[in-house]
Design an enzyme around this catalytic site. Structure first.
Site, short mmCIF file in Angstrom:
data_model
loop_
_atom_site.label_atom_id
_atom_site.label_comp_id
_atom_site.label_asym_id
_atom_site.label_seq_id
_atom_site.Cartn_x
_atom_site.Cartn_y
_atom_site.Cartn_z
CD GLU A 90 -3.06 -0.97 2.17
OE1 GLU A 90 -4.23 -1.04 1.73
OE2 GLU A 90 -2.80 -0.79 3.37
CB CYS A 103 3.10 7.50 3.06
SG CYS A 103 3.67 6.39 4.35
CB CYS A 110 7.42 -5.05 8.73
SG CYS A 110 8.80 -4.36 9.69
CB CYS A 114 6.23 -2.78 16.27
SG CYS A 114 7.93 -2.40 15.80
CB CYS A 117 3.05 -1.88 13.68
SG CYS A 117 3.25 -1.54 11.92
CB CYS A 341 0.83 6.27 11.61
SG CYS A 341 1.23 7.90 11.12
N1 SAH Z 1 9.35 0.63 9.91
C1 SAH Z 1 9.54 2.05 9.98
C2 SAH Z 1 8.67 2.75 9.00
C3 SAH Z 1 7.18 2.65 9.26
S1 SAH Z 1 6.72 4.20 9.78
C4 SAH Z 1 9.32 2.53 11.39
O1 SAH Z 1 8.83 1.73 12.20
O2 SAH Z 1 9.66 3.65 11.68
C5 SAH Z 1 5.18 3.98 10.46
C6 SAH Z 1 5.08 4.78 11.74
O3 SAH Z 1 3.78 4.54 12.32
C7 SAH Z 1 6.10 4.34 12.78
O4 SAH Z 1 6.51 5.40 13.58
C8 SAH Z 1 5.29 3.36 13.57
O5 SAH Z 1 5.85 3.11 14.80
C9 SAH Z 1 3.97 4.05 13.64
N2 SAH Z 1 2.87 3.16 13.95
C10 SAH Z 1 2.82 1.82 13.80
N3 SAH Z 1 1.63 1.34 14.19
C11 SAH Z 1 0.89 2.39 14.60
C12 SAH Z 1 -0.43 2.54 15.08
N4 SAH Z 1 -1.23 1.49 15.21
N5 SAH Z 1 -0.86 3.77 15.39
C13 SAH Z 1 -0.05 4.84 15.22
N6 SAH Z 1 1.19 4.76 14.75
C14 SAH Z 1 1.68 3.56 14.46
FE1 SF4 Z 2 7.80 -2.74 11.01
FE2 SF4 Z 2 5.59 -1.54 11.82
FE3 SF4 Z 2 7.60 -1.89 13.53
FE4 SF4 Z 2 7.83 -0.12 11.52
S1 SF4 Z 2 6.41 -0.02 13.22
S2 SF4 Z 2 9.34 -1.65 12.19
S3 SF4 Z 2 6.65 -1.16 9.91
S4 SF4 Z 2 6.42 -3.52 12.54
#
Ligand code: SAH
Ligand code: SF4
Length: 351
Positions: A90, A103, A110, A114, A117, A341
């Site tokens: 996406e 974006c 991934c 996390c 996420c 995000c």
């Molecule tokens: N993998 C990289 C790039 C993804 S950025 C990273 O983790 O930085 C996506 C951003 O959205 C990151 O800061 C991530 O931590 C945040 N994010 C992930 N899940 C989220 C959620 N459910 N609500 C708000 N932000 C979230």
């Molecule tokens: Fe991967 Fe989501 Fe963690 Fe970013 S926030 S490193 S996309 S699992």
């Protein structure tokens, strides 16, 4: 063979195979990345014989296939793009008044998992190639008809955030190649100052971003202590906070302290959002030039977390701002189409 994603040198080598002189690569580059043409026949300056050769060759300038396009009430647009092998990602466009950010995704899924996420709940399938990363941006531009590359000030698609699916620094060589193509002044020409790369903290690669690219850095920090971070971001067990802060320091030594690092902080109810957490957070980043970006947690099905409420987020932000840190709350965009995000995932439209 898709020519999108070849470096200038590689493009030149391809043309040499066709018996063409080096200056033709410069012309072709212009047609591909400045003009955005997909049809060799429209590339008039190349001359008829070369155009014909290209038409008859197996070269293409194909964009990914659009499986789905969704538009939110706030005009956020999200695409599900599919590549030749059937894998998909996406990509999102987030418009502001007179500009906007695309974006980009860097991996299918991934590996970092996390807990908060949505992308992290989809295991890594594969890295995207440089061409697939660049092509996401080109397809977004196609969608808005923003070719040829307009003057910087008049663009709707003015900025790039590498914040889509995947961890860019676990696919660094391809990300680097893609961004160098995107920043090239004779092509798409997005300046490094308008590009922000977000990482969960792949420590050894962080200084290289400053060295190789000079783009802005955002770090998904999300916790003030190892204890909390270990629990919500498994990558922290490999690269704990002390090392992450050291890498940020190095990033700034190379890039200069005017290069603020954005610390992203997702506000999770009862997990990382107390006053004590805010204070601990400021201790952690001491000595670094940072701003915070507080992100209300965006919900997705199956995730047990809840967002801190508005009052808590305001209080957290105020504590940081009292100590002269910028700590704006990121406005959630495109939530109803799951474009905010942390909500991206390559799921198919159900039949
Ligand atoms: N993998 C990289 C790039 C993804 S950025 C990273 O983790 O930085 C996506 C951003 O959205 C990151 O800061 C991530 O931590 C945040 N994010 C992930 N899940 C989220 C959620 N459910 N609500 C708000 N932000 C979230
Ligand atoms: Fe991967 Fe989501 Fe963690 Fe970013 S926030 S490193 S996309 S699992």
């Amino acid at each position: 063979m898709n020519l999108i994603g070849l470096s200038r040198a590689e493009l030149q080598a391809e043309l040499e195979k066709l018996g063409e002189k080096p200056f033709r690569a410069k012309q072709l580059w212009h047609w591909i990345y400045w003009q955005g043409k997909t049809n060799f026949d429209e590339m008039t300056s190349l001359g008829k014989p070369l155009r014909q050769k290209l038409q008859e060759s197996s070269y293409t300038l194909k964009r990914p296939e659009i499986i789905r396009e969704q538009n939110a009430a706030d005009r956020t647009r999200k695409w599900l793009f599919q590549f030749d092998d059937g894998q998909s990602v996406e990509t999102v466009y987030i418009p502001e008044e007179d500009r906007g950010a695309v974006c980009l995704s860097t991996q299918v899924g991934c590996p970092n998992g996390c807990l908060f996420c949505h992308t992290g709940s989809q295991k890594l399938t594969r890295n995207l190639t440089a061409g697939e990363i660049v092509a996401q941006f080109m397809a977004a531009r196609d969608s808005y008809g923003e070719w040829p590359s307009p003057a910087q000030e008049t663009r709707y698609l003015s900025n790039i955030v590498v914040m889509g699916m995947g961890e860019p620094l676990l696919n660094y060589e391809n990300v680097k190649k893609a961004l160098l193509i995107i920043m090239d002044a004779e092509g798409i020409s997005i300046s490094r100052r308008r590009i922000t790369l977000s990482t969960c903290g792949i420590v050894p690669v962080i200084p290289r971003v400053a060295q190789d690219l000079g783009v802005k850095l955002a770090v998904s920090l999300h916790a003030p202590t190892n204890e909390i971070r270990d629990r919500i971001m498994p990558i922290n067990r490999k690269y704990p906070l002390e090392e992450l802060m050291k890498a940020c320091k190095q990033f700034q030594e190379i890039g200069g302290t005017r290069q603020y690092i954005t610390m992203e902080y997702v506000m999770l109810d009862g997990i990382n959002d107390s006053d004590a957490d805010a204070r601990e957070l400021m201790r952690l980043v001491k000595g670094l030039a940072v701003k915070f970006n507080l992100i209300p947690f965006n919900e997705w099905q199956g995730c047990p977390f809840k967002s801190s409420d508005e009052k808590r987020i305001k209080r957290f932000s105020a504590l940081l701002e009292e100590h002269n840190y910028a700590a704006p709350v990121r406005q959630s965009r495109g939530q109803e189409i799951m474009a905010a995000c942390g909500q991206l995932k390559s799921t198919r439209p159900s039949a």
